[in-house]
Write an enzyme that holds these catalytic residues in place. Structure first.
Site, PDB file in Angstrom:
ATOM      1  N   ASN A 152       0.806  -1.229   0.000  1.00  0.00           N
ATOM      2  CA  ASN A 152       0.000   0.000   0.000  1.00  0.00           C
ATOM      3  C   ASN A 152       0.836   1.274   0.000  1.00  0.00           C
ATOM      4  O   ASN A 152       0.389   2.306  -0.479  1.00  0.00           O
ATOM      5  CB  ASN A 152      -0.961  -0.001   1.196  1.00  0.00           C
ATOM      6  N   THR A 238     -26.105  -9.745  11.654  1.00  0.00           N
ATOM      7  CA  THR A 238     -26.953  -9.549  10.476  1.00  0.00           C
ATOM      8  C   THR A 238     -26.133  -8.957   9.339  1.00  0.00           C
ATOM      9  O   THR A 238     -25.376  -8.001   9.533  1.00  0.00           O
ATOM     10  CB  THR A 238     -28.143  -8.639  10.831  1.00  0.00           C
ATOM     11  N   CYS A 325       3.698  12.260  11.190  1.00  0.00           N
ATOM     12  CA  CYS A 325       3.839  12.623  12.605  1.00  0.00           C
ATOM     13  C   CYS A 325       2.460  12.477  13.248  1.00  0.00           C
ATOM     14  O   CYS A 325       2.331  12.211  14.431  1.00  0.00           O
ATOM     15  CB  CYS A 325       4.302  14.050  12.774  1.00  0.00           C
TER      16      CYS A 325
HETATM   17  C1  LIG Z   1      -6.573  -0.505   3.365  1.00  0.00           C
HETATM   18  C2  LIG Z   1      -5.790  -1.741   3.618  1.00  0.00           C
HETATM   19  C3  LIG Z   1      -6.157  -2.643   4.632  1.00  0.00           C
HETATM   20  C4  LIG Z   1      -7.304  -2.383   5.551  1.00  0.00           C
HETATM   21  O1  LIG Z   1      -8.551  -2.504   4.929  1.00  0.00           O
HETATM   22  P1  LIG Z   1      -9.829  -1.834   5.658  1.00  0.00           P
HETATM   23  O2  LIG Z   1     -10.999  -2.360   4.921  1.00  0.00           O
HETATM   24  O3  LIG Z   1      -9.643  -0.358   5.507  1.00  0.00           O
HETATM   25  O4  LIG Z   1      -9.793  -2.273   7.075  1.00  0.00           O
HETATM   26  C5  LIG Z   1      -5.410  -3.778   4.810  1.00  0.00           C
HETATM   27  N1  LIG Z   1      -4.349  -4.036   4.025  1.00  0.00           N
HETATM   28  C6  LIG Z   1      -3.962  -3.208   3.040  1.00  0.00           C
HETATM   29  C7  LIG Z   1      -2.794  -3.571   2.200  1.00  0.00           C
HETATM   30  C8  LIG Z   1      -4.664  -2.027   2.809  1.00  0.00           C
HETATM   31  O5  LIG Z   1      -4.263  -1.197   1.847  1.00  0.00           O
END
Ligand SMILES: *Cc1c(COP(=O)(O)O)cnc(C)c1O
Length: 387
Positions: A152, A238, A325
Site C-alpha cells: 500500500n 446480520t 507525525c
Molecule cells: C486498506 C488496507 C487494509 C485495511 O482494509 P480496511 O478495509 O480499511 O480495514 C489492509 N491491508 C492493506 C494492504 C490495505 O491497503
C-alpha cells in the site's frame, strides 16, 4: 482556485455509480433481514447469494469459499488468528515480511505476546523479499506464511504465485492481504495456490465497512464472531446487505474494465513519475516496473512529508505521506525503513495514488504545483543549505 485533485486512491476510493445503484434498493424498500423467511427476507437472501457468486467469480473462487467481513482489517485478523488457533498445537511459527500493512503486522505482533514465533522476512531496496530466504526460513513448526499481494505504501507487487507454490510444496497455509490488488491487477486464488485471502470494498470503489475473506475449501478456520450463525456460523451478525451488494457490483465492474482502466491509469502514473523525478534529489520508492497501476510514491530529500501534504492540500491536492507525525510517532513508516532509507530521507515521503477518475489535467496540475512546494520547503530547510 477551487481545483481539487484526489490522488489518495490507495487510502480509499470514491463509491462508483454502479456500486451505489446496487446498494440503494437494499437500503430502501428491500430492507428485510436475510434470515427472515417471508418474501422481503428471501429477496435479501437471494441478493446475498448472487453477490457471493459475483465476488467468487471475480477472484477464481467458489461461492462457498467467500465469507463477508466488516473490513479488510477484519479479514486479516480472522485469517491469521484463526490459523493460530486451529494449528497452534501443531506449531507456533509464522512467516511474514517486514513491510506488511498494520492489519497484518500488528496482528502477528500480538500473537508473539501469546507465544508465537514470527519471522519477518527482510526486503531489498524495492521492497522485495527473497524466495530463497523464504524457503530457508520454513521450519517443521511453521503453520502460516502471510505475504501481502501488493504494498500500500510503495506499490510493489509480490510474486504471489511463486510464494503460493512454495507454501503448497511444504504443506503450509498461505494467506495474502490482497486489499491493494483486488480490482486493480489480475488475481486468481486457484492458479496462485492461495489458501486465505483478504479483500476490502472501499479500495476498489465499493463502500467502506465491508470486506471478505476467501477460505479455500478444505482449510479449517474457527468462527470469528459467535452469535446468530450468519456466514455459515463463522461470522455472526446480520449481514450488511447493501454493503455486500455494493462490493460485488464494484468488484465485477473493476474486473471487467481492469485491462483498459489499468492501462490508462499506468500511463498517467508514468507521466507523473517521470515528471516528478525531474526534481533534484528525488527518488521513486518501490519497484519501478512491477508496481500497482496507480501508485507513485517518492522521497524528496530535505523535505518533511507532513509539510508537503499540508501544502498540497492547500493547493487542492489530496495525497498522503508514509512519514506521518500525525500517526502519533515521529518515526517514518516501517516500510520505508525496511527498504533501507535512512530516517532523514524517509521523512520526506509522499504517496500519490491515482484511480479511474483521474485525468491528464490532474497529473499536469500536480506537475505544476508539487515541484514549487518542494522548492519552497527546501528554501526554508537548513539541511538543504548544507546539501
Ligand atoms: C486498506 C488496507 C487494509 C485495511 O482494509 P480496511 O478495509 O480499511 O480495514 C489492509 N491491508 C492493506 C494492504 C490495505 O491497503
Amino acid at each position: 482556485m477551487s481545483r481539487f485533485v484526489y490522488a489518495d486512491n490507495a487510502a480509499t476510493t470514491r463509491l462508483s455509480e454502479t456500486a451505489l445503484s446496487a446498494m440503494l434498493p437494499w437500503l430502501q424498500e428491500g430492507f428485510g433481514n436475510p434470515s427472515s423467511v417471508y418474501r422481503l427476507g428471501r429477496a435479501a437472501r437471494r441478493a446475498l447469494d448472487e453477490a457471493r457468486e459475483t465476488v467468487a467469480a471475480a477472484i477464481g473462487a467458489k461461492p462457498d469459499e467467500i465469507f463477508f467481513t466488516g473490513s479488510g482489517t477484519e479479514a486479516d485478523n480472522w485469517a491469521i488468528r484463526g490459523v493460530a488457533e486451529i494449528l497452534g498445537q501443531k506449531g507456533r511459527h509464522i512467516i511474514t515480511t517486514a513491510i506488511e500493512h498494520h492489519a497484518v503486522d500488528h496482528t502477528v505482533k500480538d500473537l508473539e505476546k501469546h507465544g508465537f514465533d514470527v519471522t519477518y522476512l527482510p526486503v531489498d531496496e524495492y521492497g522485495h523479499i527473497s524466495l530463497d530466504d523464504l524457503r530457508a526460513t520454513i521450519r517443521s513448526d511453521t503453520i502460516l506464511i502471510t505475504v501481502m499481494f501488493a504494498n500500500n505504501e510503495i506499490g510493489t507487487i509480490y510474486p504471489i504465485r511463486e510464494i503460493g507454490a512454495i507454501a503448497r510444496e511444504n504443506g503450509i497455509l498461505f494467506h495474502t492481504d490482497a486489499v491493494q490488488a483486488v480490482g486493480h491487477i489480475p488475481v486468481d486464488v486457484t492458479a496462485m495456490e492461495i489458501d486465505l485471502m483478504s479483500l476490502s470494498a472501499h479500495k476498489f470503489r465499493g463502500p467502506k465497512g465491508i470486506g471478505a475473506l476467501y477460505v479455500r475449501k478444505g482449510v479449517r478456520l474457527p468462527s470469528f464472531i459467535t452469535g446468530g450463525a450468519q456466514e455459515r456460523g463463522k461470522r455472526s451478525g446480520t449481514e450488511n446487505v447493501a454493503g455486500i451488494c455494493g462490493m460485488a457490483a464494484a468488484l465485477e465492474e473493476s474486473v471487467q474494465t481492469l485491462a483498459a482502466s489499468s492501462a490508462k491509469i499506468e500511463a498517467l502514473r508514468d507521466k507523473l513519475i517521470a515528471g516528478l523525478l525531474q526534481i533534484p534529489r528525488t527518488q521513486l520508492t518501490g519497484d519501478p516496473v512491477n508496481r500497482l497501476p496507480g501508485s507513485a510514491s517518492f522521497v524528496f530529500e530535505c523535505v518533511e512529508g507532513e509539510a508537503m501534504i499540508l501544502l498540497l492540500d492547500a493547493a487542492g491536492i489530496a495525497a498522503s505521506s508514509g512519514s506521518a507525525c500525525s500517526s502519533g510517532s515521529l518515526d517514518p513508516s516501517h516500510v520505508l525503513l525496511a527498504i533501507g532509507l535512512p530516517h532523514e530521507i524517509a521523512h520526506g515521503s509522499v504517496r500519490l495514488s491515482l484511480g479511474e477518475e483521474n485525468t491528464e489535467a490532474d497529473v499536469d496540475y500536480i506537475l505544476e504545483t508539487l515541484p514549487n512546494i518542494v522548492e519552497k520547503l527546501r528554501a526554508m530547510s537548513p539541511l538543504w543549505e548544507e546539501a
